[in-house]
Design a protein around this motif. Structure first.
Motif, PDB file in Angstrom:
ATOM      1  N   LEU A 202       0.827  -1.204   0.000  1.00 26.36           N
ATOM      2  CA  LEU A 202       0.000   0.000   0.000  1.00 26.36           C
ATOM      3  C   LEU A 202       0.863   1.256   0.000  1.00 26.36           C
ATOM      4  O   LEU A 202       0.570   2.230  -0.716  1.00 26.36           O
ATOM      5  CB  LEU A 202      -0.930  -0.005   1.218  1.00 26.36           C
ATOM      6  N   ASP A 203       1.951   1.257   0.766  1.00 30.28           N
ATOM      7  CA  ASP A 203       2.843   2.418   0.793  1.00 30.28           C
ATOM      8  C   ASP A 203       3.462   2.676  -0.580  1.00 30.28           C
ATOM      9  O   ASP A 203       3.585   3.825  -1.011  1.00 30.28           O
ATOM     10  CB  ASP A 203       3.954   2.207   1.828  1.00 30.28           C
ATOM     11  N   ILE A 204       3.844   1.597  -1.268  1.00 27.09           N
ATOM     12  CA  ILE A 204       4.440   1.756  -2.598  1.00 27.09           C
ATOM     13  C   ILE A 204       3.422   2.316  -3.581  1.00 27.09           C
ATOM     14  O   ILE A 204       3.732   3.205  -4.391  1.00 27.09           O
ATOM     15  CB  ILE A 204       5.009   0.416  -3.089  1.00 27.09           C
ATOM     16  N   LEU A 205       2.182   1.828  -3.508  1.00 28.63           N
ATOM     17  CA  LEU A 205       1.147   2.340  -4.400  1.00 28.63           C
ATOM     18  C   LEU A 205       0.885   3.819  -4.148  1.00 28.63           C
ATOM     19  O   LEU A 205       0.762   4.620  -5.086  1.00 28.63           O
ATOM     20  CB  LEU A 205      -0.147   1.541  -4.219  1.00 28.63           C
ATOM     21  N   GLN A 206       0.798   4.202  -2.867  1.00 25.04           N
ATOM     22  CA  GLN A 206       0.517   5.599  -2.545  1.00 25.04           C
ATOM     23  C   GLN A 206       1.694   6.508  -2.888  1.00 25.04           C
ATOM     24  O   GLN A 206       1.505   7.681  -3.222  1.00 25.04           O
ATOM     25  CB  GLN A 206       0.177   5.731  -1.057  1.00 25.04           C
ATOM     26  N   GLY A 207       2.917   5.977  -2.812  1.00 21.83           N
ATOM     27  CA  GLY A 207       4.090   6.809  -3.087  1.00 21.83           C
ATOM     28  C   GLY A 207       4.691   6.569  -4.448  1.00 21.83           C
ATOM     29  O   GLY A 207       5.866   6.888  -4.665  1.00 21.83           O
ATOM     30  N   MET A 208       3.910   5.998  -5.367  1.00 29.07           N
ATOM     31  CA  MET A 208       4.448   5.643  -6.674  1.00 29.07           C
ATOM     32  C   MET A 208       4.975   6.871  -7.422  1.00 29.07           C
ATOM     33  O   MET A 208       6.044   6.832  -8.046  1.00 29.07           O
ATOM     34  CB  MET A 208       3.379   4.941  -7.509  1.00 29.07           C
ATOM     35  N   THR A 209       4.242   7.983  -7.353  1.00 32.91           N
ATOM     36  CA  THR A 209       4.687   9.197  -8.056  1.00 32.91           C
ATOM     37  C   THR A 209       6.026   9.681  -7.508  1.00 32.91           C
ATOM     38  O   THR A 209       6.952  10.003  -8.274  1.00 32.91           O
ATOM     39  CB  THR A 209       3.626  10.298  -7.906  1.00 32.91           C
ATOM     40  N   THR A 210       6.145   9.717  -6.185  1.00 25.70           N
ATOM     41  CA  THR A 210       7.392  10.181  -5.566  1.00 25.70           C
ATOM     42  C   THR A 210       8.550   9.244  -5.914  1.00 25.70           C
ATOM     43  O   THR A 210       9.667   9.695  -6.210  1.00 25.70           O
ATOM     44  CB  THR A 210       7.221  10.254  -4.046  1.00 25.70           C
ATOM     45  N   LEU A 211       8.302   7.942  -5.892  1.00 25.27           N
ATOM     46  CA  LEU A 211       9.352   6.979  -6.223  1.00 25.27           C
ATOM     47  C   LEU A 211       9.835   7.155  -7.660  1.00 25.27           C
ATOM     48  O   LEU A 211      11.042   7.090  -7.940  1.00 25.27           O
ATOM     49  CB  LEU A 211       8.839   5.551  -6.008  1.00 25.27           C
ATOM     50  N   ARG A 212       8.926   7.394  -8.582  1.00 32.17           N
ATOM     51  CA  ARG A 212       9.316   7.591  -9.979  1.00 32.17           C
ATOM     52  C   ARG A 212      10.087   8.893 -10.161  1.00 32.17           C
ATOM     53  O   ARG A 212      11.060   8.966 -10.924  1.00 32.17           O
ATOM     54  CB  ARG A 212       8.077   7.582 -10.879  1.00 32.17           C
ATOM     55  N   LEU A 213       9.664   9.938  -9.458  1.00 34.02           N
ATOM     56  CA  LEU A 213      10.355  11.233  -9.586  1.00 34.02           C
ATOM     57  C   LEU A 213      11.794  11.138  -9.094  1.00 34.02           C
ATOM     58  O   LEU A 213      12.695  11.794  -9.642  1.00 34.02           O
ATOM     59  CB  LEU A 213       9.595  12.306  -8.808  1.00 34.02           C
ATOM     60  N   PHE A 214      12.027  10.333  -8.053  1.00 34.75           N
ATOM     61  CA  PHE A 214      13.380  10.189  -7.509  1.00 34.75           C
ATOM     62  C   PHE A 214      14.119   8.994  -8.101  1.00 34.75           C
ATOM     63  O   PHE A 214      15.220   8.658  -7.646  1.00 34.75           O
ATOM     64  CB  PHE A 214      13.325  10.060  -5.982  1.00 34.75           C
ATOM     65  N   GLY A 215      13.528   8.348  -9.081  1.00 33.36           N
ATOM     66  CA  GLY A 215      14.199   7.236  -9.731  1.00 33.36           C
ATOM     67  C   GLY A 215      14.384   6.009  -8.865  1.00 33.36           C
ATOM     68  O   GLY A 215      15.332   5.238  -9.071  1.00 33.36           O
ATOM     69  N   ARG A 216      13.486   5.793  -7.888  1.00 27.84           N
ATOM     70  CA  ARG A 216      13.622   4.650  -6.972  1.00 27.84           C
ATOM     71  C   ARG A 216      12.526   3.607  -7.170  1.00 27.84           C
ATOM     72  O   ARG A 216      12.344   2.741  -6.321  1.00 27.84           O
ATOM     73  CB  ARG A 216      13.579   5.148  -5.521  1.00 27.84           C
ATOM     74  N   ALA A 217      11.812   3.688  -8.297  1.00 25.35           N
ATOM     75  CA  ALA A 217      10.718   2.735  -8.525  1.00 25.35           C
ATOM     76  C   ALA A 217      11.250   1.305  -8.620  1.00 25.35           C
ATOM     77  O   ALA A 217      10.668   0.369  -8.064  1.00 25.35           O
ATOM     78  CB  ALA A 217       9.943   3.114  -9.783  1.00 25.35           C
ATOM     79  N   ARG A 218      12.383   1.121  -9.335  1.00 22.12           N
ATOM     80  CA  ARG A 218      12.936  -0.225  -9.488  1.00 22.12           C
ATOM     81  C   ARG A 218      13.394  -0.779  -8.143  1.00 22.12           C
ATOM     82  O   ARG A 218      13.218  -1.979  -7.860  1.00 22.12           O
ATOM     83  CB  ARG A 218      14.088  -0.194 -10.486  1.00 22.12           C
ATOM     84  N   ASP A 219      13.975   0.078  -7.298  1.00 22.57           N
ATOM     85  CA  ASP A 219      14.395  -0.384  -5.969  1.00 22.57           C
ATOM     86  C   ASP A 219      13.189  -0.816  -5.135  1.00 22.57           C
ATOM     87  O   ASP A 219      13.262  -1.802  -4.390  1.00 22.57           O
ATOM     88  CB  ASP A 219      15.144   0.732  -5.246  1.00 22.57           C
ATOM     89  N   ALA A 220      12.083  -0.069  -5.261  1.00 20.53           N
ATOM     90  CA  ALA A 220      10.874  -0.433  -4.511  1.00 20.53           C
ATOM     91  C   ALA A 220      10.336  -1.776  -4.982  1.00 20.53           C
ATOM     92  O   ALA A 220       9.913  -2.615  -4.165  1.00 20.53           O
ATOM     93  CB  ALA A 220       9.810   0.658  -4.670  1.00 20.53           C
ATOM     94  N   VAL A 221      10.359  -2.005  -6.296  1.00 16.11           N
ATOM     95  CA  VAL A 221       9.895  -3.287  -6.830  1.00 16.11           C
ATOM     96  C   VAL A 221      10.797  -4.419  -6.333  1.00 16.11           C
ATOM     97  O   VAL A 221      10.318  -5.508  -5.955  1.00 16.11           O
ATOM     98  CB  VAL A 221       9.860  -3.243  -8.369  1.00 16.11           C
TER      99      VAL A 221
END
Length: 559
Positions: A202-221
């Protein structure tokens, strides 16, 4: 009325005691028919094999056998249905009670709880209780009823077989308990990992925009995949223990049946036992262990339920806020003022956010509340909404008859900073506030909120789908539509939290003007910092150092 008794597994079992009693009674009847069925079968085989009867001589016995078989199937089906129905009723009631309790706790009380954990407890947690009551508890009862019935029948037929079954039978639960003790620890870890997995997802879904902006989406996955893999390994550990439990059961049951067969075989050869009794005992011996097999198959339901009850009990342990009665005021007079008198409030850390604060909000005056972040603006709003009780002081409202209505908060309309819109049409979102509102009423409130023009410009007008959370609308349009939804309830007190915070200057001015028009004839309270909103204010209050002070005219923007 909410049930306030024991919500442990034992307490919940007592709550559905009638359903479980009927299920066990029906299961016991099925067990009696099973013993009679095997007795009839043993007699038929003995008559055909050793007494020279023709098959035609056994039609009555065969009919009785089929009748017993059908009766047993019907009773067992009825027992399973009763247990399942009672379990579904109990879990549905428990879910409703937990929801009511969380509403009673309020948003302030659950603010420190992880959303993912609450969702998991309400969903998978309560669902895990269903097989416990539908399968585990009835099978645990039948694990006592059926073996005793079989032992009584075997004792009547053969003492040696009774002694073998009576000695080997108790060994199975003992060794299963030793194995299951380890399984419970693994299951607790698995449940904790499931809660963490749900919260992290749930945290990843809610913070998906922030993760993509900081280039950390792959790390979250990658992190999410690691947690899922850890949960998989723990689940496989549980399965290994379950297989070990089944192996223990099968070993001792096979050993016991083999001993019975060897002893009876030797006695048959010596002519010390008759075939019908020996055959019947060998038919009964597997049935002696069958309830243990069924109990073993559902034992994981107990482990799941115990682990789930930890999270459910934690939510029930949250203290409820002071509840208001459901009765409404007899007075229909409009409110003219809301006053905070020497209010002190905080959040349990010993440091009050507001200290001996006093202020008054009057009708036809748009009041804007300002202050630095953390000064206490949200605390003041929570006090007004009744979500937080003051430690000292009081908040009162006065109507046109100079009466202080007890339940004046029923007349409040609340617009949060980020209003929630559902995936539906414009009209469906508006009618959340008044399901029976006609189209003329919808047009009137949307015009008052300056939303009618953009709604009519949509492809299908009020029937236009707006997407999840109003994805097809701009920020200003979402705010004006949410304002119209609040006005549809015709509140006498209008409370808004930063309605122009995320809007462009033009959108902020339109929303501020709409709020100013909506404030006519109402007590309007707005938390705001934007000049467009402050410019519409008839009164500006500033919160600093736990105090609420009026800002003189001409200094509003400096506030």
């Amino acid at each position: 009325m909410e049930y306030s008794g024991d919500r442990s597994l034992a307490g919940l079992t007592r709550r559905m005691g009638l359903w479980l009693g009927v299920a066990v009674l029906l299961g016991g009847g099925a067990a009696v028919l099973l013993v009679l069925q095997l007795a009839v079968l043993a007699r038929i085989v003995a008559d055909l094999a050793f007494r020279g009867h023709a098959f035609g001589d056994e039609w009555h016995a065969v009919g009785l056998l089929l009748a017993l078989l059908a009766g047993r199937a019907v009773l067992q089906w009825a027992a399973d249905m009763v247990a399942t129905e009672g379990s579904l009723r109990l879990t549905s009631a428990l879910r409703a009670e937990l929801l009511r309790h969380l509403f009673a706790v309020g948003p302030v009380g659950i603010a420190g709880q992880a959303t993912g954990q609450m969702v998991t407890a309400l969903g998978d947690g309560i669902a895990a209780l269903e097989p416990y009551f539908a399968q585990y508890v009835p099978r645990a009862a039948m694990m006592v009823v059926v073996p005793l019935l079989v032992l009584a029948m075997v004792l009547h037929l053969d003492g040696w077989s009774f002694l073998i079954l009576a000695c080997t039978g108790p060994l199975v639960p003992v060794f299963m308990a030793l194995v299951g003790y380890r399984a419970q620890a693994i299951m607790d870890r698995q449940w904790t990992q499931l809660l963490l997995l749900g919260s992290a997802f749930l945290d990843i879904l809610q913070g998906m925009t922030t993760l993509r902006l900081f280039g950390r989406a792959r790390d979250a996955v990658t992190a999410m995949a690691g947690m899922a893999d850890e949960y998989r390994r723990t689940t496989m550990s549980v399965m290994k223990v379950a297989f070990l439990t089944s192996a223990v059961l099968e070993f001792f049951s096979s050993l016991s049946i083999a001993l019975v067969a060897v002893v009876f075989g030797s006695r048959l050869l010596e002519g010390k036992a008759d075939f019908q009794s020996a055959f019947l005992v060998l038919l009964l011996a597997p049935e002696y262990f069958m309830p243990l097999r069924a109990f073993s198959a559902s034992y994981h339901a107990r482990q799941n339920a115990r682990a789930a009850m930890t999270g459910i009990s934690r939510l029930f342990a949250l203290p409820a806020a002071s509840a208001r009665p459901d009765t409404h005021d007899a007075s229909t007079a409009s409110l003219v003022s809301v006053t905070c008198e020497n209010v002190t409030a905080g959040y349990g850390n010993g440091i009050p956010v507001l200290s001996d604060a006093s202020c008054t909000f009057t009708r036809d005056v748009l009041t804007v509340v300002t202050g630095a972040s953390g000064a206490g603006k949200t605390t003041l709003i929570r006090l007004l909404l009744g979500l937080l009780a003051p430690a000292h002081g009081r908040i009162i409202a006065t109507d046109e008859q100079d009466v202080m209505p007890a339940h004046w908060r029923d007349r409040i309309g609340w617009l949060p900073q980020q209003p929630r819109l559902i995936h539906g049409t414009v009209a469906e979102n508006l009618r959340l506030a008044a399901p029976t509102a006609d189209m003329d009423t919808l047009r009137r409130v949307t015009a008052q909120a300056d939303a009618l023009s953009f709604i009519e410009a949509l492809p299908q007008g009020f029937d236009t789908p707006i997407g999840e959370r109003g994805a097809r609308l701009s920020g200003g349009q979402v705010q004006r539509l949410a304002l119209a939804r609040v006005l549809l309830r015709n509140p006498q007190v209008l409370v808004l939290d930063e309605p122009t915070a995320n809007l462009d200057p033009q959108g902020a001015r339109r929303v501020a003007a709409a709020i100013a028009r909506a404030a006519a004839g109402r007590i309007a309270i707005v938390i705001a910092h934007r000049p467009a909103m402050i410019a519409q204010a008839g009164q500006v209050l500033r919160i600093r150092d736990g105090q609420v002070r009026a800002v003189p005219h001409g200094l509003e923007c400096a506030a």
